[in-house]
Design a protein around this motif. Structure first.
Motif, PDB file in Angstrom:
ATOM      1  N   UNK A  21     -55.922  32.461  86.703  1.00 57.09           N
ATOM      2  CA  UNK A  21     -54.805  32.254  86.145  1.00 57.09           C
ATOM      3  C   UNK A  21     -54.138  33.932  86.600  1.00 57.09           C
ATOM      4  N   UNK A  22     -55.148  34.690  86.595  1.00 56.94           N
ATOM      5  CA  UNK A  22     -54.924  36.097  87.032  1.00 56.94           C
ATOM      6  C   UNK A  22     -54.313  36.322  88.556  1.00 56.94           C
ATOM      7  N   UNK A  23     -55.204  35.480  89.421  1.00 62.58           N
ATOM      8  CA  UNK A  23     -54.910  35.288  90.716  1.00 62.58           C
ATOM      9  C   UNK A  23     -53.589  34.703  91.024  1.00 62.58           C
ATOM     10  N   UNK A  24     -53.586  33.517  90.173  1.00 61.72           N
ATOM     11  CA  UNK A  24     -52.312  32.651  90.166  1.00 61.72           C
ATOM     12  C   UNK A  24     -50.931  33.656  90.121  1.00 61.72           C
ATOM     13  N   UNK A  25     -50.958  34.446  89.040  1.00 62.93           N
ATOM     14  CA  UNK A  25     -49.864  35.453  88.627  1.00 62.93           C
ATOM     15  C   UNK A  25     -49.429  36.108  89.801  1.00 62.93           C
ATOM     16  N   UNK A  26     -50.921  36.681  90.338  1.00 63.44           N
ATOM     17  CA  UNK A  26     -50.421  37.936  91.297  1.00 63.44           C
ATOM     18  C   UNK A  26     -50.138  37.354  92.807  1.00 63.44           C
ATOM     19  N   UNK A  27     -50.313  35.963  93.028  1.00 65.03           N
ATOM     20  CA  UNK A  27     -49.619  35.368  94.223  1.00 65.03           C
ATOM     21  C   UNK A  27     -48.145  35.019  93.920  1.00 65.03           C
ATOM     22  N   UNK A  28     -47.831  34.311  92.578  1.00 63.20           N
ATOM     23  CA  UNK A  28     -46.331  34.351  92.483  1.00 63.20           C
ATOM     24  C   UNK A  28     -45.518  35.506  92.573  1.00 63.20           C
ATOM     25  N   UNK A  29     -46.205  36.798  92.220  1.00 63.85           N
ATOM     26  CA  UNK A  29     -45.634  37.932  91.955  1.00 63.85           C
ATOM     27  C   UNK A  29     -45.275  38.523  93.536  1.00 63.85           C
ATOM     28  N   UNK A  30     -46.348  38.306  94.285  1.00 61.75           N
ATOM     29  CA  UNK A  30     -46.375  38.646  95.734  1.00 61.75           C
ATOM     30  C   UNK A  30     -45.357  37.943  96.528  1.00 61.75           C
ATOM     31  N   UNK A  31     -45.383  36.275  96.234  1.00 60.30           N
ATOM     32  CA  UNK A  31     -44.029  35.527  96.901  1.00 60.30           C
ATOM     33  C   UNK A  31     -42.592  36.154  96.476  1.00 60.30           C
ATOM     34  N   UNK A  32     -42.522  36.181  95.311  1.00 61.31           N
ATOM     35  CA  UNK A  32     -41.161  36.910  94.873  1.00 61.31           C
ATOM     36  C   UNK A  32     -40.843  37.999  95.491  1.00 61.31           C
TER      37      UNK A  32
END
Ligand code: SAH
Length: 227
Positions: free
Chosen positions: A8-19
């Motif tokens: 979940x932490x990686x998924x949140x990091x990935x979302x923030x990276x894309x945004x």
């Protein structure tokens, strides 16, 4: 199933990276953004670097090479103007991350890496992540992968003195090629080449970049690459 805090932490990091790093800097291609929302970059970096998987920069992957900054992967992939289903060639497999992004969008991805250790590891990571449409070859990529040509997209993720003639010839008519080109092995201009007819190639510049050197017959000479 129990939830996994780390994933979940990686998924949140990935979302923030894309945004922040991609949409925030003008990447608009939805296929590229979707692919980058999906591929777990943390799986393509050495284990001790996973905490930095979504940081805004390149990371070392061993053998003196790097996985490119996420924004640069997005920029180069967007420049290929893929719609889905194409045959794409990548030179410089490295970690296999960019190949995975391409494999999310294209039909088949052929990727060539000159360092055996990296080619082997990337092939294993791509297999583990289920990218059966990504094919890795250990070879000098400046000569391309002629048996599978022509390609509707070619991306070179290392910087060379010029666009190799072999790669131009393996580009389909109407196809797009993206590559860092420069007079020094470590500073380049990102060049996009469109093959508009059998013998016409139109180039545009996409900006200044820094990549590791493309070493090979139609690249920099080994030992002379400023590494
Ligand atoms: N696309 C990669 C980034 C790789 S860095 C990723 O997503 O991780 C560039 C890579 O190009 C390095 O691994 C380097 O070994 C490789 N390379 C350099 N010259 C090459 C050549 N002639 N043929 C194939 N690979 C080459």
């Amino acid at each position: 199933m129990q939830s996994n805090g780390t994933d979940e932490m990686y998924a949140a990091g990935r979302e923030a990276m894309v945004r922040d790093q991609l949409v925030g800097r003008g990447i608009t291609d939805q296929l590229v953004l979707e692919a980058m929302r999906k591929v777990p970059r943390e799986r393509f970096v050495p284990e001790f670097e996973r905490a930095f998987a979504y940081a805004d920069g390149p990371l070392p992957i061993g053998a003196g090479q790097t996985i490119s900054q996420p924004y640069i992967v997005a920029l180069m992939t967007e420049a290929l103007q893929l719609k889905g289903g194409e045959r794409v060639l990548e030179i410089g497999t490295g970690s296999g991350y960019a190949a995975a992004i391409l494999a999310e969008i294209a039909g088949e991805v052929f990727t060539v890496e000159r360092v055996r250790e990296l080619a082997d590891r990337a092939a294993e990571t791509l297999r583990d992540q289920g990218y059966v449409n990504a094919h890795v070859r250990h070879e000098d990529g400046t000569l391309g992968w002629a048996e599978r040509a022509p390609y509707e997209g070619i991306v070179v993720t290392a910087g060379g003195p010029k666009v190799p003639e072999s790669l131009r010839q393996q580009l389909a008519v109407g196809g797009r090629l993206v590559m860092p080109v420069g007079t020094s092995p470590s500073y380049q201009t990102l060049v996009k080449v469109v093959r508009s007819s059998e013998d016409r190639f139109d180039s545009t510049n996409l900006g200044e970049v820094r990549f590791v050197a493309l070493v090979g017959k139609e690249g920099w000479r080994e030992g002379n690459a400023g590494l």
